[in-house]
Design a protein around this motif. Sequence first.
Motif, PDB file in Angstrom:
ATOM      1  N   ARG A  46      37.043  22.548  34.646  1.00 19.90           N
ATOM      2  CA  ARG A  46      38.611  22.487  34.917  1.00 19.90           C
ATOM      3  C   ARG A  46      38.980  21.161  34.650  1.00 19.90           C
ATOM      4  O   ARG A  46      40.252  21.075  33.932  1.00 19.90           O
ATOM      5  N   ALA A  47      38.438  20.061  35.317  1.00 17.84           N
ATOM      6  CA  ALA A  47      39.123  18.808  35.128  1.00 17.84           C
ATOM      7  C   ALA A  47      39.177  18.472  33.642  1.00 17.84           C
ATOM      8  O   ALA A  47      40.156  17.713  33.183  1.00 17.84           O
ATOM      9  N   ARG A  48      38.285  18.884  32.890  1.00 14.59           N
ATOM     10  CA  ARG A  48      38.328  18.202  31.456  1.00 14.59           C
ATOM     11  C   ARG A  48      39.482  18.880  30.756  1.00 14.59           C
ATOM     12  O   ARG A  48      40.220  18.338  29.613  1.00 14.59           O
ATOM     13  N   GLY A  49      39.961  20.015  31.163  1.00 15.69           N
ATOM     14  CA  GLY A  49      41.176  20.548  30.450  1.00 15.69           C
ATOM     15  C   GLY A  49      42.294  19.752  31.041  1.00 15.69           C
ATOM     16  O   GLY A  49      43.412  19.967  30.149  1.00 15.69           O
ATOM     17  N   PHE A  50      42.262  18.989  31.915  1.00 16.54           N
ATOM     18  CA  PHE A  50      43.366  18.111  32.230  1.00 16.54           C
ATOM     19  C   PHE A  50      43.199  16.748  31.972  1.00 16.54           C
ATOM     20  O   PHE A  50      43.919  15.704  32.251  1.00 16.54           O
ATOM     21  N   ASN A  51      42.050  16.555  30.920  1.00 12.66           N
ATOM     22  CA  ASN A  51      41.874  15.269  30.540  1.00 12.66           C
ATOM     23  C   ASN A  51      41.592  14.049  31.650  1.00 12.66           C
ATOM     24  O   ASN A  51      41.915  12.810  31.600  1.00 12.66           O
ATOM     25  N   MET A  52      40.944  14.758  32.767  1.00  5.45           N
ATOM     26  CA  MET A  52      40.594  13.702  33.981  1.00  5.45           C
ATOM     27  C   MET A  52      39.374  13.112  33.544  1.00  5.45           C
ATOM     28  O   MET A  52      38.513  13.564  32.943  1.00  5.45           O
ATOM     29  N   ARG A  53      39.255  11.990  34.144  1.00  4.81           N
ATOM     30  CA  ARG A  53      37.918  11.270  34.357  1.00  4.81           C
ATOM     31  C   ARG A  53      37.218  11.715  35.475  1.00  4.81           C
ATOM     32  O   ARG A  53      37.705  11.795  36.490  1.00  4.81           O
ATOM     33  N   VAL A  54      35.991  12.185  35.351  1.00  6.68           N
ATOM     34  CA  VAL A  54      35.153  12.859  36.322  1.00  6.68           C
ATOM     35  C   VAL A  54      33.932  11.912  36.652  1.00  6.68           C
ATOM     36  O   VAL A  54      33.243  11.478  35.970  1.00  6.68           O
ATOM     37  N   LEU A  55      34.086  11.506  38.067  1.00  8.11           N
ATOM     38  CA  LEU A  55      33.049  10.859  38.475  1.00  8.11           C
ATOM     39  C   LEU A  55      32.184  11.850  39.605  1.00  8.11           C
ATOM     40  O   LEU A  55      32.922  12.630  40.002  1.00  8.11           O
ATOM     41  N   TYR A  56      31.021  11.677  39.777  1.00  5.94           N
ATOM     42  CA  TYR A  56      30.262  12.568  40.820  1.00  5.94           C
ATOM     43  C   TYR A  56      29.281  11.923  41.685  1.00  5.94           C
ATOM     44  O   TYR A  56      28.913  10.500  41.029  1.00  5.94           O
ATOM     45  N   HIS A  57      29.081  12.235  42.777  1.00  5.93           N
ATOM     46  CA  HIS A  57      28.133  11.695  43.654  1.00  5.93           C
ATOM     47  C   HIS A  57      27.135  12.845  44.109  1.00  5.93           C
ATOM     48  O   HIS A  57      27.659  13.825  44.632  1.00  5.93           O
ATOM     49  N   ALA A  58      25.799  12.680  43.863  1.00  9.07           N
ATOM     50  CA  ALA A  58      24.807  13.900  44.258  1.00  9.07           C
ATOM     51  C   ALA A  58      23.601  12.993  44.892  1.00  9.07           C
ATOM     52  O   ALA A  58      23.181  11.817  44.335  1.00  9.07           O
ATOM     53  N   PRO A  59      22.634  13.748  45.454  1.00 10.34           N
ATOM     54  CA  PRO A  59      21.431  12.992  45.997  1.00 10.34           C
ATOM     55  C   PRO A  59      20.571  12.398  44.798  1.00 10.34           C
ATOM     56  O   PRO A  59      19.918  11.421  44.902  1.00 10.34           O
ATOM     57  N   ARG A  60      20.805  13.010  43.631  1.00 13.08           N
ATOM     58  CA  ARG A  60      19.946  12.557  42.205  1.00 13.08           C
ATOM     59  C   ARG A  60      20.787  12.757  41.136  1.00 13.08           C
ATOM     60  O   ARG A  60      21.651  13.409  40.982  1.00 13.08           O
ATOM     61  N   ARG A  61      20.602  11.716  40.241  1.00 15.46           N
ATOM     62  CA  ARG A  61      21.485  11.907  39.096  1.00 15.46           C
ATOM     63  C   ARG A  61      21.167  13.090  38.101  1.00 15.46           C
ATOM     64  O   ARG A  61      19.947  13.701  38.188  1.00 15.46           O
ATOM     65  N   ARG A  62      22.242  13.716  37.265  1.00 13.87           N
ATOM     66  CA  ARG A  62      21.930  14.775  36.559  1.00 13.87           C
ATOM     67  C   ARG A  62      22.375  14.445  35.142  1.00 13.87           C
ATOM     68  O   ARG A  62      23.405  14.744  34.604  1.00 13.87           O
ATOM     69  N   PRO A  63      21.529  13.877  34.351  1.00 11.16           N
ATOM     70  CA  PRO A  63      21.725  13.340  33.113  1.00 11.16           C
ATOM     71  C   PRO A  63      22.334  14.335  32.037  1.00 11.16           C
ATOM     72  O   PRO A  63      23.060  14.135  31.344  1.00 11.16           O
ATOM     73  N   GLU A  64      21.645  15.457  32.121  1.00 12.77           N
ATOM     74  CA  GLU A  64      21.974  16.450  31.277  1.00 12.77           C
ATOM     75  C   GLU A  64      23.517  16.855  31.357  1.00 12.77           C
ATOM     76  O   GLU A  64      24.088  17.465  30.488  1.00 12.77           O
ATOM     77  N   VAL A  65      23.794  16.920  32.986  1.00 16.65           N
ATOM     78  CA  VAL A  65      25.272  17.391  33.250  1.00 16.65           C
ATOM     79  C   VAL A  65      26.165  16.370  32.854  1.00 16.65           C
ATOM     80  O   VAL A  65      27.201  16.713  32.498  1.00 16.65           O
ATOM     81  N   GLU A  66      25.721  15.239  33.197  1.00 24.32           N
ATOM     82  CA  GLU A  66      26.577  14.275  32.732  1.00 24.32           C
ATOM     83  C   GLU A  66      26.968  14.163  31.242  1.00 24.32           C
ATOM     84  O   GLU A  66      28.020  13.776  30.870  1.00 24.32           O
ATOM     85  N   GLU A  67      25.985  14.542  30.259  1.00 23.96           N
ATOM     86  CA  GLU A  67      26.044  14.387  28.936  1.00 23.96           C
ATOM     87  C   GLU A  67      27.165  15.687  28.779  1.00 23.96           C
ATOM     88  O   GLU A  67      28.057  15.383  27.931  1.00 23.96           O
ATOM     89  N   GLU A  68      27.007  16.654  29.380  1.00 24.82           N
ATOM     90  CA  GLU A  68      27.739  17.962  29.302  1.00 24.82           C
ATOM     91  C   GLU A  68      29.254  17.912  29.546  1.00 24.82           C
ATOM     92  O   GLU A  68      30.062  18.463  28.763  1.00 24.82           O
ATOM     93  N   LEU A  69      29.308  17.155  30.692  1.00 29.19           N
ATOM     94  CA  LEU A  69      30.580  17.154  31.226  1.00 29.19           C
ATOM     95  C   LEU A  69      31.312  15.909  31.138  1.00 29.19           C
ATOM     96  O   LEU A  69      32.427  15.585  31.487  1.00 29.19           O
ATOM     97  N   GLY A  70      30.545  14.790  30.750  1.00 24.04           N
ATOM     98  CA  GLY A  70      31.072  13.572  30.401  1.00 24.04           C
ATOM     99  C   GLY A  70      31.338  13.187  31.924  1.00 24.04           C
ATOM    100  O   GLY A  70      32.201  12.124  31.948  1.00 24.04           O
ATOM    101  N   ALA A  71      30.788  13.267  32.952  1.00 20.00           N
ATOM    102  CA  ALA A  71      30.681  12.753  34.152  1.00 20.00           C
ATOM    103  C   ALA A  71      29.756  11.514  34.459  1.00 20.00           C
ATOM    104  O   ALA A  71      28.829  11.428  33.752  1.00 20.00           O
ATOM    105  N   GLU A  72      30.307  10.899  35.339  1.00 20.14           N
ATOM    106  CA  GLU A  72      29.715   9.527  35.571  1.00 20.14           C
ATOM    107  C   GLU A  72      29.215   9.360  36.993  1.00 20.14           C
ATOM    108  O   GLU A  72      29.883   9.793  38.061  1.00 20.14           O
TER     109      GLU A  72
END
Length: 324
Positions: A162-188
């Motif tokens: 949903r944030a992508r529709g608002f042209n937001m920059r997306v950061l995330y924190h999780a116990p482990r990195r999710r490279p495939e999700v980072e690529e799909e969602l442009g999340a850091e």
Amino acid sequence: MRIAVSRVIPEVGLNLLREAGDVTVWEGELPPSRDELVRLAEGADGLLTLLTERVDGDLLDRLPSVRVVSNMAVGFDNIDVAACTERGVAVCTTPDVLTETTADLAFGLLLAVARRIPEGHNAVRAGAWRTWEPMGYLGPDVHGATLGIVGLGRIGQAVARRARGFNMRVLYHAPRRRPEVEEELGAEWRELDALLAESDFVSLHVPLNEQTRGMIGREQLRRMKPSAVLINTARGPVVQTDALLEAMEQGWIWGAGLDVTDPEPLPADHPLLRYPRVVVTPHIASASFTTRARMAELAARNLLAVLRGESPPRCLNPEVLTRD
């Protein structure tokens, strides 16, 4: 088979259960007490619960006939899964079906706080709308802002979309990195402290457990921007309520949107509610007609599958299903 249901749920779920056996439903608007729940479920083979019912070893020892507890929720912090497993009781939940609806509510809270929608509505109802005000009801932009998501499971990912529709920059924190999700969602990915410091909005999407209980306290809130907004649609105890109150009193953050609180329900005279930029809803993240019906249906199918000796769609401790 005998089945006990701890509250009235959508008919699609109740009808499935009634077609299969003898169903007893708690009809009260408020949850049953522990003793009332025991009386309701005495002799039952299956128990369909909500988050408001605590299921532990003591309860199960008083209900020795119960073989399955089906929780109509994605979370299960109300259930002692280890105690259930020890007693051979299957525990089932209803994930997936509420993902998109919960994400809608999280983003709705974000918009409501940022654009001060409840304040404006209340002003109109109170007759305080006198004219267009160039300095009235100002708030932060959502489009182009930085959104920090804590917990990138299904719901966290849906919020990121949903944030992508608002042209937001997306950061995330999780116990482990999710490279495939980072690529799909442009999340850091960020460490939690860095995410809190960089984000304009922080949205919480973690389960409640020993690692996450109280994870957002004074130290974390003080790391956030004074202009930042905290959103919680996860579980109330993830945020330390006293710390959040202090954050609003001291201006450590700009506002908060909460669908879950600690305590829950939040008393009407709670000091947090004095702040117009704190928007609280009564745990309604999954409250759409379609989603609640799907939750009720899945909870019923989970319960019936166990009692029929079949594999339920969503079981937390499937090892009990293979015991002699």
